[in-house]
Scaffold this motif. Sequence first.
Motif, PDB file in Angstrom:
ATOM      1  N   ASN A 172      -3.761  -1.049  -0.223  1.00  0.00           N
ATOM      2  CA  ASN A 172      -3.818  -0.316   1.048  1.00  0.00           C
ATOM      3  C   ASN A 172      -4.104  -1.236   2.230  1.00  0.00           C
ATOM      4  O   ASN A 172      -4.631  -0.799   3.247  1.00  0.00           O
ATOM      5  N   GLN A 173      -3.772  -2.518   2.077  1.00  0.00           N
ATOM      6  CA  GLN A 173      -3.884  -3.473   3.183  1.00  0.00           C
ATOM      7  C   GLN A 173      -2.569  -4.232   3.315  1.00  0.00           C
ATOM      8  O   GLN A 173      -1.773  -4.291   2.375  1.00  0.00           O
ATOM      9  N   TYR A 174      -2.350  -4.809   4.482  1.00  0.00           N
ATOM     10  CA  TYR A 174      -1.301  -5.807   4.646  1.00  0.00           C
ATOM     11  C   TYR A 174      -1.811  -7.109   4.045  1.00  0.00           C
ATOM     12  O   TYR A 174      -3.012  -7.411   4.113  1.00  0.00           O
ATOM     13  N   ALA A 208       1.613  -2.720   3.488  1.00  0.00           N
ATOM     14  CA  ALA A 208       0.642  -1.934   2.726  1.00  0.00           C
ATOM     15  C   ALA A 208       1.359  -0.871   1.891  1.00  0.00           C
ATOM     16  O   ALA A 208       2.429  -0.387   2.267  1.00  0.00           O
ATOM     17  N   HIS A 267      -6.119 -10.300   3.634  1.00  0.00           N
ATOM     18  CA  HIS A 267      -5.787  -8.884   3.549  1.00  0.00           C
ATOM     19  C   HIS A 267      -6.379  -8.212   4.786  1.00  0.00           C
ATOM     20  O   HIS A 267      -7.580  -8.355   5.048  1.00  0.00           O
ATOM     21  N   CYS A 303      -6.317  -4.684   7.704  1.00  0.00           N
ATOM     22  CA  CYS A 303      -5.989  -3.293   8.021  1.00  0.00           C
ATOM     23  C   CYS A 303      -6.271  -3.059   9.500  1.00  0.00           C
ATOM     24  O   CYS A 303      -6.697  -3.964  10.212  1.00  0.00           O
ATOM     25  N   HIS A 324       0.039  -3.018  11.987  1.00  0.00           N
ATOM     26  CA  HIS A 324       1.495  -2.961  11.847  1.00  0.00           C
ATOM     27  C   HIS A 324       2.220  -3.774  12.924  1.00  0.00           C
ATOM     28  O   HIS A 324       3.324  -4.261  12.702  1.00  0.00           O
TER      29      HIS A 324
END
Length: 294
Positions: A56-58, A89, A109, A111, A116
């Motif tokens: 759930n992270q880039y 993600a 990592h 968020c 984005h």
Amino acid sequence: MIEKKDGFQGERSVVLSPMLTQMEEHDELCRSLFITDIGYYPKAEHHHRMREQGVNQYVLIYCVDGCGFYVVDGERHEVKKNQYFILPAFKPHEYGTTEHNHWTIYWVHFCGTCAHVYAEGATQPQDISVTLHSRISDRISIFEEILTTLHAGNGIEDLRYASSLLHHFLASMRYLSQFRCAKPGVGVDIVEQAIHYMRENIEQHIAMDDVLRYIGYSQSHFSAMFKRKMGMSPISYFNRLKIEHACHLLKTTDLRMNQICYKVGIEDSLYFSRLFSKVMGISPTQYKESLAPD
């Protein structure tokens, strides 16, 4: 085939606890962009990660040496030195080194509501090559400051500072031309250009041929020109730059000696110690001890 997720010699990483990431998510400054995991793997062999459900992270991976690969959206990409990519993600992905190869990577990592924006267009490999206006060493310094901040502290002010630095670090990639133009580039002087190339490759083991290819001069002509201006050979000067950088790291970080070796592109700790003693007149350990307060 040997496959490793982590455990590489000289590696450094910080994994924030769920409590800290929750603090970031609810803080008015951090929530725009925050870190959950961050690290540095030097000369990592057999590195491999496969996440069938994604995370759930880039995930940003910045390769500064060696080569590797990654797979996302069913497409495989090869990654070379001075390239980075960002994995989206929640998407399945895979990355690592191929057999008989290694890579040196900075990874994070992240968020946040702005995450984005920085990730846009970076699922393809992005080039950050050494040029007259490149600022690779500046970018790495920003990353090091983030890593040091999160390693040393875990209060909200530390998290906010790391978040602010991450904006700068990611912006230096996403807005590469603006980052380069914000600082005057190197002049036309060939020696200055060569020194810039050395500084941008301070973590690498580069040979005279690499410098000559970059500046486009013959060895005899360039060496004479360089020694006339700097008073020593190009390689001697590069070694001196490495030791100066090692001194800076000894002063400003708690890195172990083997970690500092990797940060100056010298894997042999005995050779590093001999070179340090030759340049500084004392060993790295003695230099570190001399920095301690009385």
